[in-house]
Write a protein that holds these residues in place. Structure first.
Motif, PDB file in Angstrom:
ATOM      1  N   ALA A  96      26.875 -36.573-104.997  1.00 12.49           N
ATOM      2  CA  ALA A  96      26.323 -35.312-103.769  1.00 12.49           C
ATOM      3  C   ALA A  96      25.923 -36.017-102.684  1.00 12.49           C
ATOM      4  CB  ALA A  96      25.766 -34.480-104.128  1.00 12.49           C
ATOM      5  N   ALA A  97      24.526 -37.376-103.345  1.00 11.92           N
ATOM      6  CA  ALA A  97      24.002 -37.551-102.361  1.00 11.92           C
ATOM      7  C   ALA A  97      22.260 -38.628-103.537  1.00 11.92           C
ATOM      8  CB  ALA A  97      22.846 -36.545-101.937  1.00 11.92           C
ATOM      9  N   PHE A  98      21.971 -39.028-101.984  1.00 11.03           N
ATOM     10  CA  PHE A  98      21.520 -40.068-102.353  1.00 11.03           C
ATOM     11  C   PHE A  98      19.883 -39.791-101.142  1.00 11.03           C
ATOM     12  CE2 PHE A  98      18.707 -43.998-103.716  1.00 11.03           C
ATOM     13  CZ  PHE A  98      18.245 -44.477-102.351  1.00 11.03           C
ATOM     14  N   LEU A  99      18.804 -39.294-102.507  1.00 11.67           N
ATOM     15  CA  LEU A  99      17.631 -38.786-101.881  1.00 11.67           C
ATOM     16  C   LEU A  99      16.594 -39.508-102.017  1.00 11.67           C
ATOM     17  CD1 LEU A  99      15.330 -36.999-100.179  1.00 11.67           C
ATOM     18  CD2 LEU A  99      15.606 -36.068-102.805  1.00 11.67           C
ATOM     19  N   VAL A 100      15.930 -40.266-100.569  1.00  9.90           N
ATOM     20  CA  VAL A 100      14.663 -41.191-100.906  1.00  9.90           C
ATOM     21  C   VAL A 100      14.104 -41.099 -98.925  1.00  9.90           C
ATOM     22  CG1 VAL A 100      16.118 -42.584 -98.906  1.00  9.90           C
ATOM     23  CG2 VAL A 100      14.734 -43.776-100.599  1.00  9.90           C
ATOM     24  N   GLU A 101      12.775 -42.163 -99.620  1.00 18.32           N
ATOM     25  CA  GLU A 101      11.705 -41.718 -98.575  1.00 18.32           C
ATOM     26  C   GLU A 101      12.079 -42.606 -97.801  1.00 18.32           C
ATOM     27  OE1 GLU A 101       8.915 -40.380-102.231  1.00 18.32           O
ATOM     28  OE2 GLU A 101       7.388 -40.201-100.522  1.00 18.32           O
ATOM     29  N   PRO A 102      12.223 -43.439 -96.401  1.00 19.17           N
ATOM     30  CA  PRO A 102      12.640 -44.351 -96.132  1.00 19.17           C
ATOM     31  C   PRO A 102      11.100 -45.751 -96.470  1.00 19.17           C
ATOM     32  CG  PRO A 102      13.009 -42.541 -94.595  1.00 19.17           C
ATOM     33  CD  PRO A 102      12.528 -42.367 -95.630  1.00 19.17           C
ATOM     34  N   ILE A 103      10.109 -44.614 -96.564  1.00 21.86           N
ATOM     35  CA  ILE A 103       8.599 -46.115 -97.106  1.00 21.86           C
ATOM     36  C   ILE A 103       8.303 -44.162 -97.919  1.00 21.86           C
ATOM     37  CG2 ILE A 103       6.307 -46.718 -95.879  1.00 21.86           C
ATOM     38  CD1 ILE A 103       7.488 -47.160 -93.676  1.00 21.86           C
ATOM     39  N   GLN A 104       7.534 -45.147 -99.301  1.00 20.44           N
ATOM     40  CA  GLN A 104       7.500 -44.046-100.265  1.00 20.44           C
ATOM     41  C   GLN A 104       5.895 -44.026 -99.777  1.00 20.44           C
ATOM     42  OE1 GLN A 104       8.240 -46.024-103.737  1.00 20.44           O
ATOM     43  NE2 GLN A 104      10.173 -44.254-104.170  1.00 20.44           N
ATOM     44  N   GLY A 105       5.499 -42.614 -99.807  1.00 25.45           N
ATOM     45  CA  GLY A 105       3.986 -42.077 -99.642  1.00 25.45           C
ATOM     46  C   GLY A 105       3.351 -42.423-101.010  1.00 25.45           C
ATOM     47  N   GLU A 106       3.386 -41.260-101.296  1.00 26.93           N
ATOM     48  CA  GLU A 106       2.731 -40.863-102.631  1.00 26.93           C
ATOM     49  C   GLU A 106       2.584 -42.610-104.009  1.00 26.93           C
ATOM     50  OE1 GLU A 106       1.048 -39.180-100.824  1.00 26.93           O
ATOM     51  OE2 GLU A 106       0.662 -39.403-102.924  1.00 26.93           O
ATOM     52  N   ALA A 107       3.861 -42.810-103.676  1.00 22.52           N
ATOM     53  CA  ALA A 107       3.229 -44.694-104.587  1.00 22.52           C
ATOM     54  C   ALA A 107       2.127 -45.476-103.924  1.00 22.52           C
ATOM     55  CB  ALA A 107       5.457 -44.801-104.621  1.00 22.52           C
ATOM     56  N   GLY A 108       2.447 -45.215-102.689  1.00 23.54           N
ATOM     57  CA  GLY A 108       0.977 -46.034-102.477  1.00 23.54           C
ATOM     58  C   GLY A 108       1.765 -46.906-101.348  1.00 23.54           C
ATOM     59  N   ILE A 109       2.151 -46.661-100.414  1.00 28.03           N
ATOM     60  CA  ILE A 109       2.694 -47.286 -99.320  1.00 28.03           C
ATOM     61  C   ILE A 109       3.561 -47.971 -99.128  1.00 28.03           C
ATOM     62  CG2 ILE A 109       2.028 -47.681 -96.429  1.00 28.03           C
ATOM     63  CD1 ILE A 109       0.769 -44.901 -97.145  1.00 28.03           C
ATOM     64  N   ILE A 110       5.304 -47.591-100.460  1.00 29.32           N
ATOM     65  CA  ILE A 110       5.674 -48.799-100.660  1.00 29.32           C
ATOM     66  C   ILE A 110       6.615 -49.299 -99.402  1.00 29.32           C
ATOM     67  CG2 ILE A 110       7.121 -49.675-102.114  1.00 29.32           C
ATOM     68  CD1 ILE A 110       4.336 -49.759-103.558  1.00 29.32           C
ATOM     69  N   ILE A 111       7.163 -50.023 -98.763  1.00 30.30           N
ATOM     70  CA  ILE A 111       8.228 -49.998 -97.841  1.00 30.30           C
ATOM     71  C   ILE A 111       9.388 -51.474 -98.294  1.00 30.30           C
ATOM     72  CG2 ILE A 111       8.080 -51.741 -95.726  1.00 30.30           C
ATOM     73  CD1 ILE A 111       5.506 -51.304 -95.291  1.00 30.30           C
ATOM     74  N   PRO A 112      10.274 -50.852 -97.973  1.00 30.92           N
ATOM     75  CA  PRO A 112      11.383 -51.956 -98.396  1.00 30.92           C
ATOM     76  C   PRO A 112      11.708 -52.714 -98.315  1.00 30.92           C
ATOM     77  CG  PRO A 112      12.720 -49.640 -97.196  1.00 30.92           C
ATOM     78  CD  PRO A 112      10.714 -49.429 -97.377  1.00 30.92           C
ATOM     79  N   PRO A 113      12.891 -53.581 -98.790  1.00 27.65           N
ATOM     80  CA  PRO A 113      13.294 -54.604 -97.993  1.00 27.65           C
ATOM     81  C   PRO A 113      13.719 -54.824 -96.297  1.00 27.65           C
ATOM     82  CG  PRO A 113      13.318 -54.443-100.520  1.00 27.65           C
ATOM     83  CD  PRO A 113      13.689 -53.551-100.134  1.00 27.65           C
ATOM     84  N   GLU A 114      14.031 -55.284 -95.723  1.00 28.61           N
ATOM     85  CA  GLU A 114      14.781 -55.207 -94.450  1.00 28.61           C
ATOM     86  C   GLU A 114      15.894 -55.134 -94.883  1.00 28.61           C
ATOM     87  OE1 GLU A 114      12.305 -55.465 -91.574  1.00 28.61           O
ATOM     88  OE2 GLU A 114      13.975 -54.737 -90.482  1.00 28.61           O
ATOM     89  N   GLY A 115      16.317 -54.313 -94.081  1.00 33.83           N
ATOM     90  CA  GLY A 115      17.840 -53.711 -94.272  1.00 33.83           C
ATOM     91  C   GLY A 115      18.437 -53.057 -95.197  1.00 33.83           C
ATOM     92  N   TYR A 116      17.115 -52.785 -96.018  1.00 30.49           N
ATOM     93  CA  TYR A 116      17.548 -52.013 -97.369  1.00 30.49           C
ATOM     94  C   TYR A 116      17.815 -50.547 -96.503  1.00 30.49           C
ATOM     95  CZ  TYR A 116      17.050 -48.506-101.243  1.00 30.49           C
ATOM     96  OH  TYR A 116      17.042 -47.632-101.736  1.00 30.49           O
ATOM     97  N   LEU A 117      17.519 -49.784 -95.193  1.00 29.75           N
ATOM     98  CA  LEU A 117      17.762 -47.710 -95.198  1.00 29.75           C
ATOM     99  C   LEU A 117      19.729 -48.549 -94.639  1.00 29.75           C
ATOM    100  CD1 LEU A 117      14.707 -47.083 -93.233  1.00 29.75           C
ATOM    101  CD2 LEU A 117      15.852 -46.228 -95.706  1.00 29.75           C
ATOM    102  N   LYS A 118      19.936 -49.405 -93.938  1.00 27.57           N
ATOM    103  CA  LYS A 118      21.298 -49.809 -93.042  1.00 27.57           C
ATOM    104  C   LYS A 118      22.302 -49.933 -94.358  1.00 27.57           C
ATOM    105  CE  LYS A 118      24.279 -50.755 -89.895  1.00 27.57           C
ATOM    106  NZ  LYS A 118      25.608 -51.190 -90.842  1.00 27.57           N
ATOM    107  N   GLN A 119      21.727 -50.473 -95.580  1.00 26.60           N
ATOM    108  CA  GLN A 119      22.655 -51.172 -96.096  1.00 26.60           C
ATOM    109  C   GLN A 119      22.912 -50.129 -97.051  1.00 26.60           C
ATOM    110  OE1 GLN A 119      19.783 -53.895 -98.427  1.00 26.60           O
ATOM    111  NE2 GLN A 119      21.848 -55.160 -99.159  1.00 26.60           N
TER     112      GLN A 119
END
Ligand SMILES: Cc1ncc(COP(=O)(O)O)c(CNc2cccc(C(=O)O)c2)c1O
Length: 395
Positions: A188-211
């Motif tokens: 149905a869906a992919f639910l994601v934080e664009p930057i993970q907060g509680e995980a410790g300010i985790i930033i995904p690789p550049e281009g991940y959100l576009k993928q």
């Protein structure tokens, strides 16, 4: 015994032990500053985990609260009220979405998003009854209700609360290949934080959100962005998705939407998605109440008119540059976007947070060894320099 000691003693006597707060009792707050019960002043570098982007007790928000409180505070959704439609219009324009569903807490909005995604899967995508799946990421944080904790990969959030929601798949954060491998005809869906907060300010690789955007479009899967903590200017863009100019199918908003004055959350999506709800299928006693809506409208006005997004971008860059010059041997990494910053240490962060509190700076550890800094977005460069003076004394 000081007043602070008395309050803490009473809290520990009567209160459920579900938090481990720093030993400080806040009794007054204004802007970026808070005062404890004994009159000591502190710089708030946490903002109630990004619920106070507009700062404490913003005068425009307090005035709006007072004015609306003298008109009408609650009608239930059995009737219309004159603040809800303007709230819908404001959030729809902000998110560029057709339809809004108002709730109160972030977790309630996440639950709403899960219900909408599942019903959309059955009614629009044709997934067989009770087979809908939602994909989430390791180390996510989407709230504390049973549906939200069912998404978590963190056992301390889930222990003893089973049985949990079925139909959840968990993949590594930042891994688009893992997402494509997890998608099937029941997704149905992919639910994601664009930057993970509680995980410790985790930033995904550049281009991940576009993928993610491309994969969800390719496979007719709803891309749901949980921007409760990362949204509304926190990362130096209006939404964290804006860093990659990506439009999710659904935004989940909360925290600073209520200006740190009222609990306000919302889900924003197309009519095709939120149109799955019919009268009686979902709701909330306080969701969309006039007091919350009036405050939320003004909270968004303040965000725009005081250029808080731009301030977060400009001062976030400055703050990161200064933090990157710290030389403490325990610093493993400084990371973040805008005024959403984490310092990962090689040892527990709590003692550093306690030392910073003694210096007059409030922050909190996350995931054991990360110090998170998330000041109100109204902070000035001079106030940030004062924070840096304290940080340099400790780190
Ligand atoms: C990304 C994200 N999604 C959902 C929630 C849940 O929102 P509510 O808390 O309003 O239900 C959050 C909340 N984020 C958050 C961060 C730190 C502490 C706590 C806490 O429950 O004390 C919550 C969050 O950061």
């Amino acid at each position: 015994m000081t007043h602070t000691d008395e309050i803490i003693e009473k809290t520990e006597r009567y209160g459920a032990n579900n938090y481990h707060p720093l030993p400080i009792v806040i009794s007054k707050a204004q802007g970026v500053w808070v005062w404890d019960a004994d009159g000591n002043r502190y710089l708030d570098m946490l903002s109630a985990y990004s619920a106070l982007n507009q700062g404490h007790c913003h005068p425009r928000l307090i005035q709006t609260l007072k004015d609306q409180a003298e008109r009408v505070t609650l009608t239930s959704r059995a009737f219309h009220n004159d603040q809800l439609a303007p709230f819908y219009e404001k959030v729809a324009a902000l998110t560029k979405k057709e339809m809004i569903l108002p709730m109160n807490t972030g977790a309630e909005a996440v639950e709403t998003a899960l219900k909408a995604a599942r019903r959309w899967a059955y009614d629009r995508k044709g997934v067989k009854a009770n087979q809908a799946e939602v994909i989430v990421c390791h180390d996510n944080f989407h709230g504390r209700t049973l549906g939200a904790v069912s998404l978590s990969s963190n056992d301390e959030y889930k222990r003893g609360f089973g049985p949990l929601l079925p139909g959840i798949k968990t993949i590594p954060y930042g891994d688009a290949e893992a997402l494509e491998a997890a998608i099937n005809e029941n997704t149905a869906a992919f639910l994601v934080e664009p930057i993970q907060g509680e995980a410790g300010i985790i930033i995904p690789p550049e281009g991940y959100l576009k993928q993610v955007r491309d994969l969800c479009s390719k496979h007719n899967v709803l891309f749901i962005a949980d921007e409760i903590q990362s949204g509304l200017g926190r990362t130096g863009e209006l939404f964290a998705c804006d860093h990659e100019a990506v439009e999710p199918d659904m935004f989940i908003l909360g925290k600073a939407l209520g200006g740190g004055v009222m609990p306000v959350s919302a889900v924003a999506a197309s009519k095709d998605v939120l149109g799955v709800f019919e009268p009686g299928s979902h709701g909330s006693t306080f969701g969309g109440n006039p007091l919350a809506c009036a405050v939320a409208i003004e909270a968004l006005n303040v965000l725009e008119e005081e250029r808080l997004v731009e301030n977060a971008k400009e001062l976030g860059t400055y703050f990161m540059d200064e933090l990157n010059q710290l030389t403490h041997s325990s610093i493993r990494e400084v990371r973040g976007k805008g005024l959403f910053i984490g310092i990962e240490l090689t040892e527990p962060a709590r003692p550093f947070c306690e030392k910073l509190k003694e210096k007059g700076l409030l922050c909190k550890e996350t995931h054991e060894n990360v110090i998170r800094f998330a000041p109100p977005l109204i902070i000035t460069k001079e106030e940030l320099q004062e924070a840096l003076d304290h940080i340099r004394d400790v780190l």
